[in-house]
Design a protein around this motif. Structure first.
Motif, mmCIF file in Angstrom:
data_model
loop_
_atom_site.group_PDB
_atom_site.id
_atom_site.type_symbol
_atom_site.label_atom_id
_atom_site.label_comp_id
_atom_site.label_asym_id
_atom_site.label_seq_id
_atom_site.Cartn_x
_atom_site.Cartn_y
_atom_site.Cartn_z
ATOM 1 N N TYR A 41 0.834 -1.204 0.000
ATOM 2 C CA TYR A 41 0.000 0.000 0.000
ATOM 3 C C TYR A 41 0.870 1.255 0.000
ATOM 4 O O TYR A 41 0.561 2.251 -0.651
ATOM 5 C CB TYR A 41 -0.959 0.001 1.207
ATOM 6 C CG TYR A 41 -2.149 -0.946 1.056
ATOM 7 C CD1 TYR A 41 -2.245 -1.829 -0.007
ATOM 8 C CD2 TYR A 41 -3.185 -0.944 1.984
ATOM 9 C CE1 TYR A 41 -3.313 -2.691 -0.141
ATOM 10 C CE2 TYR A 41 -4.282 -1.796 1.868
ATOM 11 C CZ TYR A 41 -4.340 -2.678 0.811
ATOM 12 O OH TYR A 41 -5.416 -3.526 0.686
ATOM 13 N N ASN A 42 1.979 1.201 0.738
ATOM 14 C CA ASN A 42 2.898 2.337 0.732
ATOM 15 C C ASN A 42 3.457 2.549 -0.675
ATOM 16 O O ASN A 42 3.520 3.668 -1.166
ATOM 17 C CB ASN A 42 4.044 2.096 1.717
ATOM 18 C CG ASN A 42 3.696 2.548 3.121
ATOM 19 O OD1 ASN A 42 3.648 3.748 3.401
ATOM 20 N ND2 ASN A 42 3.409 1.620 4.013
ATOM 21 N N TYR A 43 3.840 1.433 -1.306
ATOM 22 C CA TYR A 43 4.405 1.505 -2.650
ATOM 23 C C TYR A 43 3.383 2.099 -3.631
ATOM 24 O O TYR A 43 3.683 3.018 -4.392
ATOM 25 C CB TYR A 43 4.828 0.095 -3.095
ATOM 26 C CG TYR A 43 5.290 0.005 -4.523
ATOM 27 C CD1 TYR A 43 6.621 0.208 -4.866
ATOM 28 C CD2 TYR A 43 4.383 -0.280 -5.543
ATOM 29 C CE1 TYR A 43 7.039 0.139 -6.182
ATOM 30 C CE2 TYR A 43 4.790 -0.349 -6.866
ATOM 31 C CZ TYR A 43 6.112 -0.143 -7.176
ATOM 32 O OH TYR A 43 6.520 -0.213 -8.480
ATOM 33 N N LEU A 44 2.152 1.559 -3.597
ATOM 34 C CA LEU A 44 1.126 2.006 -4.544
ATOM 35 C C LEU A 44 0.843 3.497 -4.367
ATOM 36 O O LEU A 44 0.710 4.247 -5.336
ATOM 37 C CB LEU A 44 -0.176 1.208 -4.351
ATOM 38 C CG LEU A 44 -0.115 -0.296 -4.643
ATOM 39 C CD1 LEU A 44 -1.456 -0.962 -4.321
ATOM 40 C CD2 LEU A 44 0.259 -0.572 -6.100
ATOM 41 N N PHE A 45 0.778 3.900 -3.108
ATOM 42 C CA PHE A 45 0.466 5.302 -2.818
ATOM 43 C C PHE A 45 1.598 6.215 -3.327
ATOM 44 O O PHE A 45 1.344 7.232 -3.970
ATOM 45 C CB PHE A 45 0.274 5.466 -1.302
ATOM 46 C CG PHE A 45 -0.218 6.820 -0.909
ATOM 47 C CD1 PHE A 45 -1.492 7.249 -1.263
ATOM 48 C CD2 PHE A 45 0.597 7.688 -0.196
ATOM 49 C CE1 PHE A 45 -1.943 8.509 -0.905
ATOM 50 C CE2 PHE A 45 0.157 8.952 0.173
ATOM 51 C CZ PHE A 45 -1.123 9.365 -0.179
ATOM 52 N N ALA A 46 2.839 5.803 -3.064
ATOM 53 C CA ALA A 46 3.979 6.619 -3.520
ATOM 54 C C ALA A 46 3.980 6.723 -5.044
ATOM 55 O O ALA A 46 4.114 7.803 -5.604
ATOM 56 C CB ALA A 46 5.284 5.995 -3.034
#
Ligand code: GLU
Length: 506
Positions: free
Chosen positions: A28-33
């Motif tokens: 989720y962190n990756y997708l958001f970034a």
């Protein structure tokens, strides 16, 4: 949101392998970034020395690589805010703890473990729970009750102390979590948490807050288990004169059997894998396989995890990583816990399997090579098309196709005893005759078996025929098997079973 503004971090503690929940947090962190053209940072939170496990860090990096969600910055990747190991940032933490002490937001506490255990027991005996807070801190052994000189003397004579945060009582304040909305916090409910441990190292709370600020983290996306710490973290930001980042606490991943959240602690009671890649338990020979080793494709695994707690709306379920990036939004993350279903994970794998026919082909070729069996390419392709619907993983192809290549070496014992007898010899002889007289064998279908016999008998005969061709009562449509094997091989296999029955019962 402006480009390069978003900075998020995945901040695991290297205390063992990641489980599904940890990988989902990273994802989720990756997708958001990526959605906002920002940066995804990997920080290793190794403050708790007692719980460190040596191979966890390389495990984390390998997992992110396998999932193709690699960080832009951090441990193993470098970057402008290094070091990204908390163990290497102790000096920074000491600088800020001194600031907190000077401003009166923190204090020294000299209570020994024995003192505190005694207190706990005393509270327990009265049916209460002890917590170090504004109600009792003036009666405890800390710098709040000492003047400067006394404190100086104490610090010189006492080798062991901790530094605690001084919560100001009587305040009610609002916090905002992107997923959960407004949350009200009361300082009276908070305890004076330890910021610096007796070994001189910062606790998670202090290190995490300082690092998020210094590394210019804009959004903290982390597991729900950290929600109770949010109020404390916000107070820490405030006392350091910093603006807190935005927070989003991700829902727990729950067991479908209703036995709570998925965790590493109850590994033996789970009947599905929870590790992304295999974990070699240190100092033992135990290897726990992960999704990778069990044959899940990383794209399927990532797709499944992305939808475990988030949904872009609509019925579509298969998304490429780029589609996930484009659609991802924190607002659409579930508030409540989500149930994990291994059947759904297998379903995702199957969907991706359909795009992996070449890989299946090569796998099948290798299986044949191992057994020195040669077949024409077209034949293999036909078999793959006929059987792909029955498998979820590439490695399953052999157990679903072996009978196209090898005649039964043995027969499933219980079926043999149940369905093979004197009568079956004549039934098989009849089938043999029937097949022998079919001119165009590629046309063979159920109509050839429609005779005066009753349905039940026909079913029995087809069962026997299947048993003779496969060796077990498994496999695709019997007429497809006949067509693929051809007349000669089919008849040979029938003969083989007839002989076997004769040998056994006569
Ligand atoms: N080190 C913490 C953990 O492993 C990270 C918590 C956070 O993201 O703030 O759970």
């Amino acid at each position: 949101m402006s480009k390069n503004f978003v900075r998020v971090r995945f901040a695991p503690s290297p205390t063992g392998p990641l489980h599904l929940g940890g990988v989902r947090t990273a994802l989720y962190n990756y997708l958001f970034a990526k959605k906002y053209g920002g940066k995804f940072i990997l920080r290793i939170e190794d403050t708790d020395k007692k719980r460190l496990i040596s191979n966890s860090e390389s495990y984390i990096i390998e997992t992110l690589k396998w999932c193709e969600i690699e960080p832009d910055e951090g441990v193993g990747y470098g970057g402008p805010y290094s070091p990204y190991y908390q163990s290497k940032r102790q000096k920074i933490y000491h600088f800020y703890i001194n600031k907190l002490l000077k401003k009166g937001f923190a204090y020294y506490a000299f209570d020994t473990n024995i003192d505190l255990d005694r207190k706990r027991k005393k509270y327990n005996d009265c049916g209460l729970t002890f917590s170090y807070n504004y109600k009792n801190r003036m009666e405890l052994n800390n710098s709040l009750t000492m003047n400067e000189k006394q404190l100086d003397t104490k610090l010189k004579s006492c080798s062991s102390y901790v530094i605690r945060f001084k919560i100001q009582p009587g305040e009610k304040f609002n916090m905002y979590d992107i997923i959960r909305g407004n949350i009200i916090a009361y300082t009276n409910n908070l305890d004076d948490k330890i910021l610096l441990k007796s070994d001189g190292s910062a606790t998670y709370h202090l290190a995490n807050t300082i690092d998020d600020h210094l590394m210019r983290i804009t959004h903290v996306l982390r597991g729900e288990e950290w929600l109770p710490s949010m109020a404390f973290h916000i107070l820490l930001y405030r006392s350091l004169g910093w603006i807190p980042p935005h927070f989003a606490h991700l829902p727990l991943i729950l067991r479908k059997d209703g036995k709570g959240k998925i965790s590493k602690r109850n590994l033996e009671t789970l009947n599905f894998p929870i590790f992304p890649i295999q974990w070699k338990v240190p100092d033992t020979k135990i290897i726990i396989p992960g999704y990778r080793e069990l044959g899940y494709f990383p794209e399927a695994f990532v797709n499944m995890l992305a939808l475990l707690g988030w949904n872009p709306g609509g019925k579509k379920e298969i998304f490429s990583l780029q589609e996930l990036i484009n659609l991802f939004s924190l607002e659409k993350i579930n508030k409540s816990g989500v149930y994990f279903d291994i059947k759904k994970a297998n379903w995702f794998n199957k969907k991706y399997l359909n795009k992996k026919k070449e890989e299946i082909f090569f796998f099948l070729c290798k299986e044949l090579q191992k057994r020195s069996i040669q077949y024409k390419k077209n034949y293999l392709w036909e078999i793959i098309h006929l059987t792909i619907d029955r498998i979820h993983f590439i490695h399953e192809i052999w157990e679903h196709t072996f009978y196209f290549f090898i005649s039964p070496i043995s027969y499933e014992k219980s079926f043999f005893q149940k369905i093979c007898n004197i009568k079956s010899i004549s039934q098989l002889e009849n089938v043999k005759k029937l097949l022998y007289h079919i001119n165009k064998f590629t046309d063979v279908n159920y109509k050839y078996f429609l005779n005066k016999d009753k349905d039940k008998k026909r079913h029995e005969i087809i069962q026997l025929l299947r048993f003779s061709l496969v060796g077990v009562l498994k496999g695709i449509d019997i007429f497809m098997i006949l067509k693929m094997l051809g007349k000669e091989k089919s008849i040979q296999r029938i003969n083989k079973l007839i002989n076997k029955i004769k040998d056994t019962i006569i």
